[in-house]
Design an enzyme around this catalytic site. Structure first.
Site, PDB file in Angstrom:
ATOM      1  N   LEU A 106      55.692  60.727 -20.916  1.00 50.54           N
ATOM      2  CA  LEU A 106      55.086  59.878 -21.948  1.00 50.54           C
ATOM      3  C   LEU A 106      55.569  58.447 -21.740  1.00 50.54           C
ATOM      4  O   LEU A 106      56.759  58.209 -21.529  1.00 50.54           O
ATOM      5  CB  LEU A 106      55.484  60.348 -23.355  1.00 50.54           C
ATOM      6  CG  LEU A 106      54.721  61.539 -23.944  1.00 50.54           C
ATOM      7  CD1 LEU A 106      55.313  61.903 -25.300  1.00 50.54           C
ATOM      8  CD2 LEU A 106      53.237  61.239 -24.090  1.00 50.54           C
ATOM      9  N   ASP A 107      54.644  57.483 -21.818  1.00 45.24           N
ATOM     10  CA  ASP A 107      55.007  56.077 -21.710  1.00 45.24           C
ATOM     11  C   ASP A 107      55.906  55.678 -22.876  1.00 45.24           C
ATOM     12  O   ASP A 107      55.868  56.305 -23.944  1.00 45.24           O
ATOM     13  CB  ASP A 107      53.750  55.201 -21.723  1.00 45.24           C
ATOM     14  CG  ASP A 107      52.853  55.455 -20.526  1.00 45.24           C
ATOM     15  OD1 ASP A 107      53.386  55.826 -19.464  1.00 45.24           O
ATOM     16  OD2 ASP A 107      51.626  55.291 -20.661  1.00 45.24           O
ATOM     17  N   PRO A 108      56.706  54.619 -22.721  1.00 47.37           N
ATOM     18  CA  PRO A 108      57.563  54.170 -23.828  1.00 47.37           C
ATOM     19  C   PRO A 108      56.787  53.874 -25.108  1.00 47.37           C
ATOM     20  O   PRO A 108      57.273  54.160 -26.202  1.00 47.37           O
ATOM     21  CB  PRO A 108      58.205  52.893 -23.263  1.00 47.37           C
ATOM     22  CG  PRO A 108      58.239  53.115 -21.789  1.00 47.37           C
ATOM     23  CD  PRO A 108      56.989  53.874 -21.473  1.00 47.37           C
ATOM     24  N   LEU A 109      55.573  53.320 -25.001  1.00 45.63           N
ATOM     25  CA  LEU A 109      54.789  52.995 -26.186  1.00 45.63           C
ATOM     26  C   LEU A 109      54.043  54.199 -26.759  1.00 45.63           C
ATOM     27  O   LEU A 109      53.361  54.074 -27.768  1.00 45.63           O
ATOM     28  CB  LEU A 109      53.794  51.872 -25.877  1.00 45.63           C
ATOM     29  CG  LEU A 109      54.402  50.480 -25.651  1.00 45.63           C
ATOM     30  CD1 LEU A 109      53.305  49.440 -25.466  1.00 45.63           C
ATOM     31  CD2 LEU A 109      55.318  50.083 -26.798  1.00 45.63           C
ATOM     32  N   ALA A 110      54.166  55.345 -26.100  1.00 45.55           N
ATOM     33  CA  ALA A 110      53.520  56.565 -26.599  1.00 45.55           C
ATOM     34  C   ALA A 110      54.540  57.415 -27.344  1.00 45.55           C
ATOM     35  O   ALA A 110      55.729  57.403 -27.039  1.00 45.55           O
ATOM     36  CB  ALA A 110      52.928  57.365 -25.445  1.00 45.55           C
TER      37      ALA A 110
END
Length: 307
Positions: free
Chosen positions: A37-41
């Site tokens: 998962l991306d940091p912003l997700a």
């Protein structure tokens, strides 16, 4: 400590940050995760502990489900709010336009991953090349969008919320850009949350705060995940064969038809002892269809038993 932990990852930390946190909490060196998962997700992250890290390739990982918000009128380098703005001035689509656009984005479609992704290009991560300003291209891939719907629309905020279920390998950020393009405009993702992976749901996941509790939650056992999927209990003689890496007969106790299985989980079998400890992962022998060959053996270190 062996088993699986479901985490509801908050916005901010990377998936690797969560792995480091789990290592510390459970005092376990062998920790891995399924699906970055991306940091912003935010949302569901499946983490494996101990011997369970060897089971990550066999997890039921489809379909994946996400909710996401698209802001229309600006495009970015990363296709999300983390990147630099590359263009402005796009219009906000109507609900009718959005509904029409997503109809052409379901089923099997071709998708090009974003340059800011973990895909390797000549041994280097695409996001590292993109940050360095390198000129490169990524090949499109075939993905499956099972369902895609508009959940709500906020004209005043120039945004809309969507829900999608999709195959592994799907980049929701690229999907958001495709939705905007289908409406003759531009856009990027401002919110992204993974709500499910295969049989796992974020509703059953531990929050970040609960991870900080004095007593860590008991990991999910291998039997709780694989026990209803091509599982069987071999005889004493069969166990001896498995522990020495020898194939065993496709016995009558295995009730599924291996010739019809196509998925990663469906094409494998899971042998447990009477205490529901995982003994081995097996697959159909390449030279003898009536036999099963062990490809992972858990001798002397059984995966966590179910109570």
């Amino acid at each position: 400590m062996n088993g699986f932990v479901l985490i509801d990852k908050p916005i901010g930390p990377t998936s690797f940050d969560m792995v480091k946190k789990i290592k510390h909490i459970y005092q376990e060196k062998r920790v891995g995760h399924a699906g970055t998962l991306d940091p912003l997700a935010s949302g569901l992250l499946v983490i494996a502990l101990g011997n369970a890290t060897r089971l990550l390739p066999f997890l039921p990982d489809e379909p994946k489900a996400y909710t996401f918000t698209v802001y229309f009128g600006k495009s970015t380098t990363t296709f999300d709010a983390e990147g630099e703005i590359t263009d402005t001035g796009g219009t906000m689509p109507s609900l009718l336009e959005l509904t029409s656009a997503i109809q052409g984005l379901t089923g099997e479609i071709e998708q090009t991953p974003p340059h800011f992704s973990a895909i390797k290009v000549n041994g280097k991560r695409a996001y590292d090349l993109a940050r360095a300003g390198a000129d490169f291209s990524l090949e499109s891939r075939t993905i499956t969008i099972h369902t895609l719907s508009v959940e709500s629309i906020e004209q005043s905020c120039q945004s809309a919320q969507f829900k999608v279920t999709c195959s592994s390998g799907t980049y929701v950020r690229s999907l958001a850009v495709s939705i905007a393009e289908a409406c003759d405009t531009i856009g990027h993702v401002t919110k992204l949350r993974r709500t499910a992976i295969g049989i796992f749901d974020v509703a059953s996941a531990l929050s970040f705060d609960s991870l900080m509790a004095d007593t860590p939650a008991e990991p999910l056992s291998a039997f709780s995940i694989f026990g209803s999927r091509n599982a069987f209990f071999p005889s004493v003689c069969e166990i001896q064969d498995l522990m020495h890496g020898r194939s065993i007969a496709h016995s009558a106790c295995i009730t599924v038809d291996i010739s019809t299985k196509n998925s990663s989980v469906g094409s494998h079998f899971f042998a447990f002892d009477t205490r529901k400890n995982l003994l081995a992962v097996l697959k159909q022998s390449s030279d003898e269809t009536s036999r099963l060959q062990p490809i992972r053996v858990f001798q002397n270190q059984p995966t966590q038993a179910v109570s």
